[in-house]
Structures are given as structure tokens and as C-alpha cells.
Scaffold this motif. Sequence first.
Motif, PDB file in Angstrom:
ATOM      1  N   LYS A 411      19.837   8.933 -36.877  1.00 13.08           N
ATOM      2  CA  LYS A 411      20.071   7.588 -36.452  1.00 13.08           C
ATOM      3  C   LYS A 411      21.517   7.231 -37.518  1.00 13.08           C
ATOM      4  O   LYS A 411      21.827   7.965 -38.312  1.00 13.08           O
ATOM      5  CB  LYS A 411      18.726   6.803 -36.979  1.00 13.08           C
ATOM      6  CG  LYS A 411      18.627   6.896 -38.629  1.00 13.08           C
ATOM      7  CD  LYS A 411      17.636   5.700 -38.752  1.00 13.08           C
ATOM      8  CE  LYS A 411      17.199   5.845 -40.178  1.00 13.08           C
ATOM      9  NZ  LYS A 411      16.216   4.718 -40.525  1.00 13.08           N
ATOM     10  N   ASP A 412      21.919   6.248 -36.946  1.00 18.45           N
ATOM     11  CA  ASP A 412      23.090   5.533 -37.817  1.00 18.45           C
ATOM     12  C   ASP A 412      22.577   5.076 -39.257  1.00 18.45           C
ATOM     13  O   ASP A 412      21.471   4.409 -39.218  1.00 18.45           O
ATOM     14  CB  ASP A 412      23.697   4.379 -37.135  1.00 18.45           C
ATOM     15  CG  ASP A 412      24.459   4.995 -35.974  1.00 18.45           C
ATOM     16  OD1 ASP A 412      24.889   6.269 -35.788  1.00 18.45           O
ATOM     17  OD2 ASP A 412      24.847   4.335 -34.956  1.00 18.45           O
ATOM     18  N   ILE A 413      23.453   5.402 -40.238  1.00 16.47           N
ATOM     19  CA  ILE A 413      23.140   4.993 -41.707  1.00 16.47           C
ATOM     20  C   ILE A 413      23.761   4.136 -42.049  1.00 16.47           C
ATOM     21  O   ILE A 413      25.218   4.238 -41.979  1.00 16.47           O
ATOM     22  CB  ILE A 413      22.903   6.353 -42.535  1.00 16.47           C
ATOM     23  CG1 ILE A 413      21.919   7.320 -42.148  1.00 16.47           C
ATOM     24  CG2 ILE A 413      22.563   5.697 -43.902  1.00 16.47           C
ATOM     25  CD1 ILE A 413      20.561   6.836 -41.787  1.00 16.47           C
ATOM     26  N   LEU A 414      23.578   2.753 -42.836  1.00 15.89           N
ATOM     27  CA  LEU A 414      24.353   2.062 -43.459  1.00 15.89           C
ATOM     28  C   LEU A 414      24.340   2.066 -44.883  1.00 15.89           C
ATOM     29  O   LEU A 414      23.351   2.408 -45.537  1.00 15.89           O
ATOM     30  CB  LEU A 414      24.088   0.737 -43.219  1.00 15.89           C
ATOM     31  CG  LEU A 414      24.509  -0.609 -43.908  1.00 15.89           C
ATOM     32  CD1 LEU A 414      26.075  -0.764 -43.502  1.00 15.89           C
ATOM     33  CD2 LEU A 414      23.773  -1.838 -43.914  1.00 15.89           C
ATOM     34  N   ILE A 493      23.011   0.965 -51.808  1.00 13.39           N
ATOM     35  CA  ILE A 493      22.258   0.796 -50.715  1.00 13.39           C
ATOM     36  C   ILE A 493      22.366   1.992 -49.835  1.00 13.39           C
ATOM     37  O   ILE A 493      23.509   1.943 -49.232  1.00 13.39           O
ATOM     38  CB  ILE A 493      22.301  -0.700 -50.063  1.00 13.39           C
ATOM     39  CG1 ILE A 493      22.313  -1.917 -51.231  1.00 13.39           C
ATOM     40  CG2 ILE A 493      21.093  -0.760 -48.964  1.00 13.39           C
ATOM     41  CD1 ILE A 493      21.242  -1.962 -51.811  1.00 13.39           C
ATOM     42  N   ASP A 494      21.402   2.572 -49.310  1.00 11.74           N
ATOM     43  CA  ASP A 494      21.560   3.550 -48.281  1.00 11.74           C
ATOM     44  C   ASP A 494      20.289   3.359 -47.270  1.00 11.74           C
ATOM     45  O   ASP A 494      19.035   3.384 -47.959  1.00 11.74           O
ATOM     46  CB  ASP A 494      21.258   4.793 -48.917  1.00 11.74           C
ATOM     47  CG  ASP A 494      21.607   6.002 -48.132  1.00 11.74           C
ATOM     48  OD1 ASP A 494      21.141   5.903 -46.913  1.00 11.74           O
ATOM     49  OD2 ASP A 494      21.931   7.107 -48.423  1.00 11.74           O
ATOM     50  N   SER A 495      20.477   3.111 -46.230  1.00  9.57           N
ATOM     51  CA  SER A 495      19.296   2.531 -45.196  1.00  9.57           C
ATOM     52  C   SER A 495      18.669   3.964 -44.644  1.00  9.57           C
ATOM     53  O   SER A 495      17.890   3.589 -43.731  1.00  9.57           O
ATOM     54  CB  SER A 495      19.994   1.817 -44.052  1.00  9.57           C
ATOM     55  OG  SER A 495      20.566   2.545 -43.398  1.00  9.57           O
ATOM     56  N   ALA A 499      13.505   1.025 -42.388  1.00  7.43           N
ATOM     57  CA  ALA A 499      13.321   0.852 -41.001  1.00  7.43           C
ATOM     58  C   ALA A 499      14.178   0.482 -40.088  1.00  7.43           C
ATOM     59  O   ALA A 499      14.090   0.463 -38.790  1.00  7.43           O
ATOM     60  CB  ALA A 499      12.013   0.053 -40.924  1.00  7.43           C
ATOM     61  N   LEU A 500      15.466   0.151 -40.682  1.00  8.58           N
ATOM     62  CA  LEU A 500      16.725  -0.422 -39.700  1.00  8.58           C
ATOM     63  C   LEU A 500      17.124   0.514 -38.812  1.00  8.58           C
ATOM     64  O   LEU A 500      17.300   1.745 -38.973  1.00  8.58           O
ATOM     65  CB  LEU A 500      17.810  -0.566 -40.927  1.00  8.58           C
ATOM     66  CG  LEU A 500      19.047  -1.255 -40.374  1.00  8.58           C
ATOM     67  CD1 LEU A 500      18.913  -2.600 -39.660  1.00  8.58           C
ATOM     68  CD2 LEU A 500      20.092  -1.218 -41.399  1.00  8.58           C
ATOM     69  N   GLU A 501      17.355  -0.106 -37.605  1.00  6.24           N
ATOM     70  CA  GLU A 501      17.606   0.544 -36.686  1.00  6.24           C
ATOM     71  C   GLU A 501      19.063  -0.262 -36.115  1.00  6.24           C
ATOM     72  O   GLU A 501      19.079  -1.237 -35.721  1.00  6.24           O
ATOM     73  CB  GLU A 501      16.808   0.623 -35.232  1.00  6.24           C
ATOM     74  CG  GLU A 501      15.785   1.609 -35.558  1.00  6.24           C
ATOM     75  CD  GLU A 501      15.976   3.144 -35.277  1.00  6.24           C
ATOM     76  OE1 GLU A 501      17.386   3.375 -34.871  1.00  6.24           O
ATOM     77  OE2 GLU A 501      15.246   3.871 -35.961  1.00  6.24           O
TER      78      GLU A 501
END
Length: 773
Positions: A411-414, A493-495, A499-501
Motif C-alpha cells: 500500500k501507499d505509505i505516508l 510519522i510513518d503510516s 489503518a490509513l488507506e
Amino acid sequence: MMNKFNLSAASKALLTAGVLSLAVTGCGSDGDNGNDGQDGVIGVSIDSAKSVNAIFTNATVDAGTVTVDFKLENDNGVAVLGLTKDHDLRFGIAQLSHVTELMGETEVDRGFQWQAYINAEKTPNEDWIPEGETNIKPSNQFQANVEKASSCETCFVDNGDGTYSYSFQQNVANVTEPVAVAYNAEFTQRATLELELPNFAANAHFDWQPSTGMTDGIQTRNVVAIETCYTCHQPESLAFHGGRRIDVENCASCHTSTSGDPETGNSVDFTYMIHAIHKGSDRKISTPEGMVLAPYKVIGYGGGVHDYGDVMYPQNPAADCAACHLEGENAPANADLFKADLSNTACIGCHTEKPSSNHSSTNCMSCHDNGNEAYGRSAERAHSDATKRYKESQGYSAKFSNIEVSNNGTKDILTFDVQILDKNLAPVAIELIKNPSQYTPSSIYLSWDIDKDYPEYTDETKYSARGFALLPPANSWDPKVTTYNPDTKTFSIDSTNSALELPVLEGKSVELFAGVATCFRVGGFNAPQVEPIACDATDPKGNSIASYAYIQDEPLRFTWNGTGVQDTKKPAIERRDIIDAAKCTSCHNQEIVHFDNGVNCQACHVPDKGVTEVKNEFYQSTGEIKSTSFIYKAHKAEGHYTGTVVKTDCMTCHSKGEGYSGPVYGFELGRSAGTAHALPKDLSQKIPEDIRNPENDADKEAKKLWIKENTWYASPDAAACMSCHQKYMSDAALGHMTTNGAYFGPDISEAKTAAETCSTCHSPEQVMQLHGY
């Protein structure tokens, strides 16, 4: 050919009169012309006037008889004619007396206070006193009053040109009962007028010094302007005693220190009453059993308890004197009187006679004055200490850097870094950052589509998934999401573990909002300096000496460019103006509910956030369900339905700007197409009692399912109306809405794609007109 003329009967009469006149006077008469008549008075009748303003022009005292001159005019300055003594016309008269009070054997200066000349002694009406009522002590009380013009045949004079005069029935020269008032021509006197007409009222007051006739440069006691009250109150909600009394100056000269309510025994002194009312549900008194609620109550004329324990004062912190006592340009002459330490009345109005077990008397000023800072702080110091941390926090900010999105194959990570900066732009250490509660930890919140109505609400984009706590663990936030570098005081911060999508962010308007609280030393004994301090700091006895305030920084908003390092130089697309944030903070002050950061409530309370249960004061479910979207919470907020705020006046909260074709209002319909609002399917339905307060996992799941099944979705214009009217909405009204393109039902996609045409007929002006404005 002869020309023929048709003469009317009136013309024939005039012609005949003229011929006869010539016949009588004869040619060449030397008779005198008649005198010119008096010019008619230009004015409007009081019984047809659309507005009336009363203005005093003069006042005199002769052997104790007070005579006042005044005029009436409408909003255009045109004289209002025809006032009589039999209109509902009343007058009051008071003196600004220098008051001293004996505290023990010491005579204490209490400054200047209004004392009415017209008073009556009232005995409690036993029929008006409910059984079992607390915080009342029925007793005989004096009450200031006004006199009716209709009670005197000769006191009122109409000059016939919109000016009038009135001579008081109460002689002020020697008032000995029921309250003795010694008239002093050197003291300021105040005459008041109140005129109630069928559709509106007019008030006026006149202050003067009889010995000189001066109205300027005399002693005054003007503390708060009515315009300041209108910051939170609508004018309609401040029309008292049947709507007759609307000016604060009239109130202050009648609600004097000798006035009380006989059925409760409580003072109705203006200073005491206003502070006690606004203390509301937080007003307590110390007893041997501990602190107990002591709500301010009055019964008044006609019976019926007015219990102000239900008042929820919106100002936070409540101790901010400057919320009402505004100083500066155009302020009342005595706006700073609260700093003078002259009166105990305001203190016990809020704090009661026993604010804690450490107080043995009501002589607050014996300790709390500017000359005794070593023992107890003055009101000014104590209350400014309570608000200082909020003012300090207004210089705090959040500095974001290294904002990136990458893909880990799944998934994409912020990722991003953030520092919390103090007013000197120095990074704040983690020890000075606080989680106010498990439900509102200090966090950074990510949002997108902010130019629309913020992200759609799914399990992966709830505010809990979009929020990154700085102090993990906190509630459902994963501690692996946040790391802290103590050397640079930087949070990273590392997502990955959240649960962030993320959606595809390219081209979207994105926001990073810092809902972060930092700690300050609280004011207390010996008045310590209010300054930043570690949140776990204690005094030698182990008592906490830290309090917190949220930083007051605008969110970082930008348009996302690409999936790598974003370019924050391109601004976000501005969201349409809806709420005027200044109007919210002017009434609510520093904090509203959770974070106050430009009133960013919609970042979490998105339209489709969902439906939740209503809980009582014991956090038990009532069975009722409600929407949690911002529009619903704002429109249905309990405090907005007290009569203080006239809810139907949209401009109380909404914005107004200027567009190409005229005003643009924040509540204009048709501007948020494509969104869906979660609402209860049927407000009359309640959660079944057997699962309402579940004790096991099965019942918890059953309640969640029931709420989900009873959640419907409304298209945006329909939702705006239903947020207030759903409870009262008829099938015909709902049919009218759906006929014109609105949707209300179980399908969220249909709510988003509904083609509403409400704005065709319901312009902002028409909406206001329908609501009575």
C-alpha cells in the motif's frame, strides 16, 4: 364655435364662491390679507410607526420633583407623534451613591453603586414555592421598581411636536422607606424610560448631576455594553420582563444591591445575578459533606422556577473577564472596574459564599486585592493567570517537513516530520506535550478533498486512521507509527502500521492539521508565573501544577504534486466559505469542544461520518441515535436551543461575502453536490433495551448492526434542512424534497448522485425570510 368645459361639482363650488366674494368685496377693496397659519408638524403616528426611539434631552430636580424632557423619533429621524400616558409608558429614577460597608469593625470602600428611589417590600408567595426545591431560602425582600405614567393625570405632557415631558410621582428629596435613599445633588442621577408597543419596545436613560446640570465629566458606572452581550446573545433573547426592558443601563439601575427575589431569597443585584447566571451548571458551594451544586434560581412574578443551573456557559476558559469586560476604543467609561477590587458581589456570584472549605467569610477583598499579592491574588491577576496559557499558546505552531508518499509493495505509505514550535519558534520537547484524554490525544490529522467536504468516511479513512498521535500509545493509535528525536525535538510519522488507506493524492487539496496541546504552569497560591512546564510537574505535596492549551496554528494546506516529495508552494483549492470562524470563537473563546484551531471541526466530523447513540450524564445509552456530521452537531447543539441564540438566524454563525452578482452566503444551497450525509432512518426508533447497554461482545455487535441498519443517507441540501427539521418533518415535506431531486434512503451512492434543485426556489434571502429574518 364655443368651447365647452365640463366642471366638477367641486370646481363649480369654488367658482361660485369666487364670484360671490367679488360681489361682496367689490373691485378695488383695501381689506387686509389674513395671517399665515402655523406650519403643520411633520411626523408619524405612534400607532402606525414601524420603529420608535426614545431620547432624553434634559432633566431637572425642583424641591425633590424630577422632571424629564424627551423626544420620540423613528429610525429615519422623523418625529413620532401621539404618545399618551395610557400607552405602556414607565419611568425609573436612581442615584449613583458612594457606598461603604462595615466588615467587622472596618469600614470598607465599595465604590459607587446605583440605588433606586422607587422600591417595594415583597413577601414570598407560598403558592409559587415548589416543594423540595433546593438552594432557596424564602424571605421578605426589597425590590426596585418603576412607575407608570398612567397612574398620574397631570405628570405627562405632550408638546404636540414629538417632544414630551414627565414629572415623577416619586419625590426624591426625602425617601426613607422601604429603602432609605438620601438624595445628593452632587451625585449622578439616572432617569430611565421604558415604552412597550405591540411589536417592539423602546428604552432610554439619562445621567446628569443636578447641582451643575452637567452630563459629561460626571461620576459614572458603565461597565459592560449591550453590544458585547450580543456577541453571544441575540437581541430578542435579551428582552426581559415581557419584552419591555432591553437596555443594560436600565437593568443596572433597577437591579440594585438591595433588591432580592422573595420566593428564593436570592439577590437580584445586577452584578451578582449576571455572574451567578453565567456560572451556570458549574456553580458550587462548600459544605461539610464536600462541594455540592448551588445553581442560581429565581422565581419572580407569576411563579415558576428559573433554574440557571442548566446554563452551559460557552466561554472556555470561563474565568476570562475580558470576554465581557471589553476595554479599549469605544468601551464603556468604566470597563476596567473589575480590576478595582471594590466588591465581593461579583466573586460570590460565581464562587458562592463558600467557594472552598478554606474560606470562612464573604469578605473576599480582605485577601484578594492588588495590595496583598503575597497571600491571595486579585480578581484581575487570578483570572488573567487562568487565561494566560491560552494567550501564550496562540504564538505556537507546527512545522512540517519531508512530506512524502511511497509504496511498500502492499500500500501507499505516508511519511513526514513535524516539530511543535513555541512563540519564539523554538522546538517544544515531548515532555511539554500532553494528551488531554484518551479520546483526544495530541495528534496530527491528514485530510484530502478539503475543497469539497473532506475525505469519505470508511474504516481506513476515519479520523482515527488519519490521525497520528504524538504520544503513543493512545486509544487505538499504534505506537509504532510515531518516533521522536530528543536532540532535534522532531516527531517522525510513518503510516505503515496504521489503518490509513491513501487514495491517489495527485492534484488533490491536502491538509495537515495539528491538534496538539502543550503544558504551562497554572496560577495558584503566591501567584507563580505562568510559563511552559513539563506536563507531569508537581508541587512538593505531589499536586499537579501543570495545565494545558491547544496550539493555535492554521493547518498546512497545499495541492499535492506527484507521489514523491510534494511541493507545498502550490496552495490548496479554497473550500467554499460556510462558517465564519470568528463568530464561533467570539462566543466560545479559546476552546469549543476538543481542539480549537480555526474551528477545524469538519476535519473529523465529515458528512458521512455515521450515526451514534445518545448517552446521558452517566454515559449510559438513552436508546436514541443521532448523526455525528458537523452540520448536524452545529445545528442541533444543545446550548444553541436555550433561546440565547436565535437558531433560525442563519447569520449567527454563517459567513457572508461579496460575489460578482451580490452577496454570497455560507448557507447557500446547491454548492456541495456529490456528498452524502449520514442521518438516522427514523428518530422515533430506539436501540432495543436488551442491547442498549451491552455487557458482552455479542450484544456489542448486535448494537452496531442495529445502528448500521438504521442509518440512511441524505443528499446535501436535504441534509441541511433535516439536520434541524427531521424530528418535525411530515411525509408531505419529505415528498416535496424528493420531488425536487433530493434523496433520503439507504443507498449512499444515490445520495451522492442526487440532482437537487432546491436552490432554484430557496435562495439564501428566501431561506432567511422563511425563518423569520
